[in-house]
Scaffold this motif. Structure first.
Motif, mmCIF file in Angstrom:
data_model
loop_
_atom_site.group_PDB
_atom_site.id
_atom_site.type_symbol
_atom_site.label_atom_id
_atom_site.label_comp_id
_atom_site.label_asym_id
_atom_site.label_seq_id
_atom_site.Cartn_x
_atom_site.Cartn_y
_atom_site.Cartn_z
ATOM 1 N N ILE A 116 29.369 -43.531 -36.957
ATOM 2 C CA ILE A 116 30.130 -43.873 -35.762
ATOM 3 C C ILE A 116 29.877 -45.323 -35.357
ATOM 4 O O ILE A 116 28.777 -45.844 -35.547
ATOM 5 N N ASP A 117 30.897 -45.997 -34.846
ATOM 6 C CA ASP A 117 30.687 -47.283 -34.189
ATOM 7 C C ASP A 117 29.974 -46.985 -32.880
ATOM 8 O O ASP A 117 30.499 -46.263 -32.023
ATOM 9 N N ASP A 118 28.797 -47.563 -32.687
ATOM 10 C CA ASP A 118 27.932 -47.133 -31.589
ATOM 11 C C ASP A 118 28.055 -47.992 -30.335
ATOM 12 O O ASP A 118 27.292 -47.827 -29.394
ATOM 13 N N ALA A 119 29.019 -48.921 -30.276
ATOM 14 C CA ALA A 119 29.202 -49.727 -29.073
ATOM 15 C C ALA A 119 29.955 -48.917 -28.022
ATOM 16 O O ALA A 119 30.722 -48.004 -28.342
ATOM 17 N N ARG A 120 29.742 -49.253 -26.769
ATOM 18 C CA ARG A 120 30.451 -48.579 -25.676
ATOM 19 C C ARG A 120 31.960 -48.706 -25.893
ATOM 20 O O ARG A 120 32.457 -49.777 -26.234
ATOM 21 N N GLU A 121 32.685 -47.606 -25.731
ATOM 22 C CA GLU A 121 34.119 -47.494 -25.971
ATOM 23 C C GLU A 121 34.463 -47.678 -27.445
ATOM 24 O O GLU A 121 35.624 -47.856 -27.799
ATOM 25 N N GLY A 122 33.464 -47.617 -28.315
ATOM 26 C CA GLY A 122 33.718 -47.797 -29.737
ATOM 27 C C GLY A 122 34.247 -46.531 -30.389
ATOM 28 O O GLY A 122 34.127 -45.421 -29.859
ATOM 29 N N TYR A 123 34.827 -46.692 -31.562
ATOM 30 C CA TYR A 123 35.334 -45.537 -32.312
ATOM 31 C C TYR A 123 35.347 -45.871 -33.800
ATOM 32 O O TYR A 123 35.298 -47.038 -34.208
ATOM 33 N N THR A 124 35.402 -44.826 -34.598
ATOM 34 C CA THR A 124 35.542 -44.948 -36.046
ATOM 35 C C THR A 124 36.691 -44.057 -36.484
ATOM 36 O O THR A 124 36.812 -42.917 -36.019
ATOM 37 N N ILE A 125 37.543 -44.581 -37.344
ATOM 38 C CA ILE A 125 38.554 -43.779 -38.027
ATOM 39 C C ILE A 125 38.281 -43.909 -39.515
ATOM 40 O O ILE A 125 38.204 -45.020 -40.047
ATOM 41 N N ALA A 126 38.095 -42.790 -40.164
ATOM 42 C CA ALA A 126 37.848 -42.788 -41.601
ATOM 43 C C ALA A 126 38.723 -41.724 -42.249
ATOM 44 O O ALA A 126 39.013 -40.684 -41.647
ATOM 45 N N THR A 127 39.143 -41.989 -43.471
ATOM 46 C CA THR A 127 39.954 -41.019 -44.202
ATOM 47 C C THR A 127 39.242 -40.630 -45.483
ATOM 48 O O THR A 127 38.519 -41.420 -46.090
ATOM 49 N N ASP A 128 39.469 -39.398 -45.882
ATOM 50 C CA ASP A 128 38.967 -38.870 -47.144
ATOM 51 C C ASP A 128 40.185 -38.304 -47.868
ATOM 52 O O ASP A 128 40.769 -37.311 -47.421
ATOM 53 N N ALA A 129 40.585 -38.939 -48.960
ATOM 54 C CA ALA A 129 41.834 -38.575 -49.628
ATOM 55 C C ALA A 129 41.670 -37.456 -50.639
ATOM 56 O O ALA A 129 42.644 -37.089 -51.312
ATOM 57 N N ASP A 130 40.473 -36.880 -50.789
ATOM 58 C CA ASP A 130 40.299 -35.763 -51.716
ATOM 59 C C ASP A 130 41.149 -34.575 -51.257
ATOM 60 O O ASP A 130 41.232 -34.272 -50.059
ATOM 61 N N GLY A 131 41.731 -33.885 -52.215
ATOM 62 C CA GLY A 131 42.560 -32.731 -51.890
ATOM 63 C C GLY A 131 43.772 -33.142 -51.065
ATOM 64 O O GLY A 131 44.440 -34.130 -51.362
ATOM 65 N N ALA A 132 44.034 -32.377 -50.003
ATOM 66 C CA ALA A 132 45.170 -32.705 -49.142
ATOM 67 C C ALA A 132 44.853 -33.830 -48.176
ATOM 68 O O ALA A 132 45.756 -34.373 -47.538
ATOM 69 N N GLY A 133 43.561 -34.177 -48.057
ATOM 70 C CA GLY A 133 43.192 -35.323 -47.236
ATOM 71 C C GLY A 133 42.657 -34.948 -45.870
ATOM 72 O O GLY A 133 43.042 -33.928 -45.281
ATOM 73 N N VAL A 134 41.727 -35.791 -45.390
ATOM 74 C CA VAL A 134 41.129 -35.609 -44.066
ATOM 75 C C VAL A 134 41.200 -36.946 -43.329
ATOM 76 O O VAL A 134 40.897 -37.996 -43.903
ATOM 77 N N VAL A 135 41.593 -36.913 -42.055
ATOM 78 C CA VAL A 135 41.565 -38.083 -41.184
ATOM 79 C C VAL A 135 40.600 -37.781 -40.051
ATOM 80 O O VAL A 135 40.751 -36.767 -39.352
#
Length: 645
Positions: A116-135
């Motif tokens: 996770i991005d640990d700064a205040r109001e921070g966020y992380t978006i990550a994708t995993d394209a294995d199979g049908a995919g995860v966001v």
């Protein structure tokens, strides 16, 4: 075959194995505000299709969940199945959202090999394209998760989501707008739309401070009528849903007696009433007042003869009392914000020295830059302000506000520029003071807030085009028309005689090319230049109808109505001018008739006036003034017209 050639071929074959022949490659998306870190993680993409699985971790707020679901439906998803955890063998894309301290999100981030991005109001978006995919949408806190959902909204509408990693957080703690202009305040409907807009650009602050609200200035001691208080309460609820801090500002300066406990209690009572409808942040405005004379004899006895230094001491004393009361009643309350009487430079003065010495260090001080409307703001300017006020300041940027005489007849819609990258290290944030016209204000405000989010990664022109696309709802024709219109409203004045942004740079460049080509060129080049001029005239003429038909919010067309009317007339005038120049170039005396019609249309356009009462100063509408009108006037003299026989 050499060893290097073999390695290159192997790499190419591996790439082709991931990206099938004929498939579009993954491309880095355009996200605004620009994320701090965004990179592709291969050539794969995730197609959302018509059905997805949504895993919302415990504690996910309803508005965030609703925002993600809306983004999915806008992307064409018709079935959203809920689940409590990731499935290792799902037959469709899975979306995981929640804060980083929840089990589903921790597991998903581990699967994606990130944190996770640990700064205040921070966020992380990550994708995993294995199979049908995860966001994965992971917020450091609830605000960060909401910002992640706003970024996902942009990702989902562009088609398949590429394999990527976004780690993002704001550069400045405070980002938003202050409704602090003179003239007709926004309506409650305007404010509601504005709060929803602020959410889309990851703002976190809105200050309610209309100068013409009598209960916040002239009659500040009086309680609000019940109906008004109820309407403000609805706004506060909207702001909370949009993860925007609603700050209530009061302006007691014209009549306050700083040493009178009764006035301090009046301020506290007003804030108590606002606290009752959910407000948790407060602001005392002491700008635009006479501070070198007392409003009451009691202050003379308490602070001595009136003057700048005494005013600073008196203001600090009152504000400290209010700050203490806020903390006593709500330990979690945000620091009080104030705008000082000397708000427009960073020069040392007795007033600033008094504030620096006596004002509670928790209180946030606003500052407008090197002037009321500064042509530029550098890091060195902000450092000087920090020294002068004894704390990092919160920038009150008077752009795109249009409530002063130099802005009469203007909408200010140039890109937000001439603020130095790196200011985030010297400011506590930026608040933009918008125009009386809420919807047109979004153009410049988008730039202000994108800069406040990531000043080092900010691109003014790209953000400007993004603002146009958002207003156009993504329609390319309406976007181009809006950019044509924005160019005619590019000039940004200061309180002096010199503007800090020039007028109509794109149109001026074209008209200058036409002048130069007509002055010294071959017949073929002259005809080509005049054909380009005619096309530009058509774009100006047609832009108004394209905007009226294409903008996503009808309020934009309504609030710009006289400007769109004048734009169309000026476009027709330029069209007749182009026809007159073409006729003159071929030796036709019809040029005289065309130029006469251009002159008539220009006069009609110049007579269009602003909407009465909509701004502090009414007057004739300005459309690329000094550029377009000058060319129409000069055109009959650019090519000799044959005399009648």
């Amino acid at each position: 075959m050499t060893r290097r050639t073999g390695r290159t071929l192997a790499l190419l074959l591996a790439t082709l194995a991931v990206t099938p022949a004929g498939a579009d490659p993954a491309t880095l998306p355009a996200i605004f505000p620009t994320p701090v870190e965004m990179a592709l993680r291969g050539a794969d993409t995730i197609a959302l299709g018509r059905s997805v699985v949504l895993v919302a971790a415990p504690g996910t707020q309803p508005e965030t969940l609703a925002l993600v679901e809306r983004g999915l439906r806008d992307a064409g998803v018709r079935t959203i199945a809920a689940a409590r955890a990731l499935s290792p063998s799902a037959d469709r894309a899975q979306i995981v959202l929640g804060t980083g301290d929840t089990a589903p999100v921790r597991a998903a981030l581990a699967r994606a090999g990130t944190t996770i991005d640990d700064a205040r109001e921070g966020y992380t978006i990550a994708t995993d394209a294995d199979g049908a995919g995860v966001v994965i949408l992971a917020g450091r806190d609830a605000d960060g998760l909401f910002h992640a959902a706003q970024t996902f909204r942009q990702l989902a509408r562009t088609g398949p989501i590429p394999a990527l990693l976004i780690r993002d957080h704001p550069a400045m703690p405070i980002r938003g707008t202050i409704e602090g202009f003179y003239g007709k305040p926004w309506t409650m409907a305007d404010r509601t739309k504005h709060l929803d807009f602020l959410a889309t650009v990851k703002a976190n602050t809105y200050v309610y401070s209309p100068k013409d609200d009598p209960h916040a200035r002239d009659r500040w001691r009086e309680p609000y009528p019940a109906a008004t208080l109820s309407a403000l309460g609805a706004l506060v609820a909207t702001a909370r849903r949009d993860h925007v801090d609603f700050v209530y500002a009061i302006s007691p300066g014209p009549t306050v007696c700083f040493s009178d406990p009764a006035d301090a209690q009046a301020l506290e009572r007003k804030f108590d009433a606002l606290r009752g409808i959910g407000v948790r942040s407060f602001y005392v405005a002491l700008d635009d007042i006479e501070y070198k004379k007392w409003n009451c004899d009691r202050d003379a006895a308490a602070f001595g003869p009136s003057g700048a230094e005494a005013a600073g001491v008196a203001q600090a004393k009152l504000l400290n009392v209010v700050q203490a009361d806020l903390l006593a009643k709500d330990a979690a309350s945000r620091p009080l914000i104030m705008v000082p009487t000397e708000y427009y430079d960073a020069k040392e003065s007795p007033y600033k020295a008094a504030l620096r010495q006596h004002l509670d260090p928790r209180i946030v001080v606003q500052w407008t830059g090197t002037d009321v409307v500064p042509p530029a703001i550098a890091i060195s300017d902000a450092k000087a302000a920090t020294k002068a006020f004894g704390r990092k300041t919160l920038l009150w940027d008077n752009y795109p506000v249009n409530d002063y005489a130099q802005t009469t007849g203007r909408l200010l819609m140039a890109p937000y520029t001439r603020r130095e990258a790196g200011l985030s290290g010297e400011l506590s944030g930026i608040l933009s003071n918008p125009m009386n016209q809420e919807a047109p204000s979004r153009v410049a405000v988008t730039g202000v807030l994108a800069f406040a989010w990531n000043d080092r990664g900010y691109d003014a022109d790209r953000t400007w085009r993004f603002a146009a696309r958002e207003l156009a709802g993504g329609d390319p024709h309406a976007t181009d028309a809006l950019l044509t219109f924005f160019d005619t409203q590019h000039l940004a004045p200061t309180f002096g005689s010199q503007p800090w942004q020039e007028q109509a740079p794109r149109l001026k460049a074209l008209l200058d090319r036409v002048r130069e080509t007509l002055a010294d060129s071959t017949p073929d080049r002259r005809r080509a230049a005049l054909a380009e001029l005619a096309r530009s005239a058509d774009e100006l003429t047609d832009a108004s109808d394209a905007i009226r038909a294409g903008v996503a919010d009808p309020a934009f067309a309504e609030q710009t109505r006289p400007w769109l009317e004048a734009l169309q007339l000026w476009g027709r005038a330029l069209r007749q001018t182009a026809a007159g120049l073409s006729a003159a170039d071929t030796g036709s005396r019809a040029a005289t008739r065309y130029f006469a019609e251009a002159k008539r249309l220009a006069a009609e356009a110049a007579a269009v006036r602003t909407i009465a009462g909509a701004t502090r100063f009414d007057g004739p509408v300005r459309i690329a003034d000094g550029v377009l009108d000058r060319f129409v006037t000069d055109a009959p003299g650019l090519i000799a017209i044959p005399a009648p026989k």
